[in-house]
Design an enzyme around this catalytic site. Structure first.
Site, mmCIF file in Angstrom:
data_model
loop_
_atom_site.group_PDB
_atom_site.id
_atom_site.type_symbol
_atom_site.label_atom_id
_atom_site.label_comp_id
_atom_site.label_asym_id
_atom_site.label_seq_id
_atom_site.Cartn_x
_atom_site.Cartn_y
_atom_site.Cartn_z
ATOM 1 C CG HIS A 19 -60.873 -59.940 -61.994
ATOM 2 N ND1 HIS A 19 -60.520 -61.352 -62.035
ATOM 3 C CD2 HIS A 19 -60.717 -59.364 -63.173
ATOM 4 C CE1 HIS A 19 -59.683 -61.528 -63.140
ATOM 5 N NE2 HIS A 19 -59.722 -60.255 -63.882
ATOM 6 C CE LYS A 43 -55.563 -67.971 -73.489
ATOM 7 N NZ LYS A 43 -54.581 -67.520 -72.492
ATOM 8 N NE ARG A 92 -54.007 -56.697 -65.650
ATOM 9 C CZ ARG A 92 -54.016 -57.929 -66.318
ATOM 10 N NH1 ARG A 92 -54.049 -59.143 -65.613
ATOM 11 N NH2 ARG A 92 -54.122 -58.110 -67.625
ATOM 12 C CB SER A 130 -57.195 -64.887 -64.825
ATOM 13 O OG SER A 130 -58.027 -64.188 -64.246
#
Ligand code: PNS
Length: 163
Positions: A19, A43, A92, A130
């Site tokens: 990031h 979440k 990514r 993450s």
């Protein structure tokens, strides 16, 4: 020339080196970057919004071109309000693309002047997310080379506290 502002939105739970690299590289393309930390995650986050914002601030302590804010609503509306010219996101892997393309198209549908600029992540960190950082850290794996040092400290502290 008017200032060119990009918004870099995300949950950043936690912020990773990937990031930070995207934000840093974004500064070569835009005058300012507003990092928008989402509050309402699908979440329950490990870190509070304030903790996640602090992670970003801690990575750019002396750079006034990086600002951090909470994002509590619709990104497209927020971008319009702020006068942003683009959304900045990292890619990514090809698997990211489907989700990212759908969001970019939705955001442009909602706000026609809003483009999304994707930067390809560096290949050496393309497996880092993450979610995986949290999972590996919880299971005792080494993650300190995947996140900034202050984030690693916060992660260890959070896990020690039993989160
Ligand atoms: O880091 P993430 O969780 O992959 O980021 C997802 C994010 C924050 C970019 C996305 O959930 C988002 O834009 N949320 C804000 C609410 C919104 O506008 N949703 C519609 C997106 S098309």
């Amino acid at each position: 020339m008017p200032e060119r502002l990009a918004i870099c939105p995300g949950s950043f739970d936690p912020l990773t080196n990937g990031h930070v690299a995207i934000m840093r590289r974004g500064l070569a393309l835009f005058d300012r970057i507003l990092v928008a930390v989402t509050i309402n995650l699908k979440k329950t986050p490990l870190f509070t919004a304030e903790e996640r914002m602090e992670m970003v601030r801690g990575s750019f302590p002396d750079d006034p071109r990086i600002e951090v804010a909470q994002l509590d609503g619709l990104l497209a509306a927020y971008a319009r309000d702020k006068g942003a010219v683009a959304i900045l996101r990292g890619l990514r892997a090809p698997s990211d693309f489907e989700y990212e393309l759908q969001m970019a198209q939705m955001n442009r549908h909602l706000y026609r002047d809003l483009d999304t600029v994707f930067l390809a992540s560096d290949a050496d960190g393309s497996y880092v997310s993450s979610s995986l950082v949290k999972e590996v850290a919880r299971l005792g794996g080494y993650v300190d080379d995947m996140v900034p040092a202050h984030v690693a400290a916060a992660l260890h502290q959070k896990l020690r506290a039993g989160a």
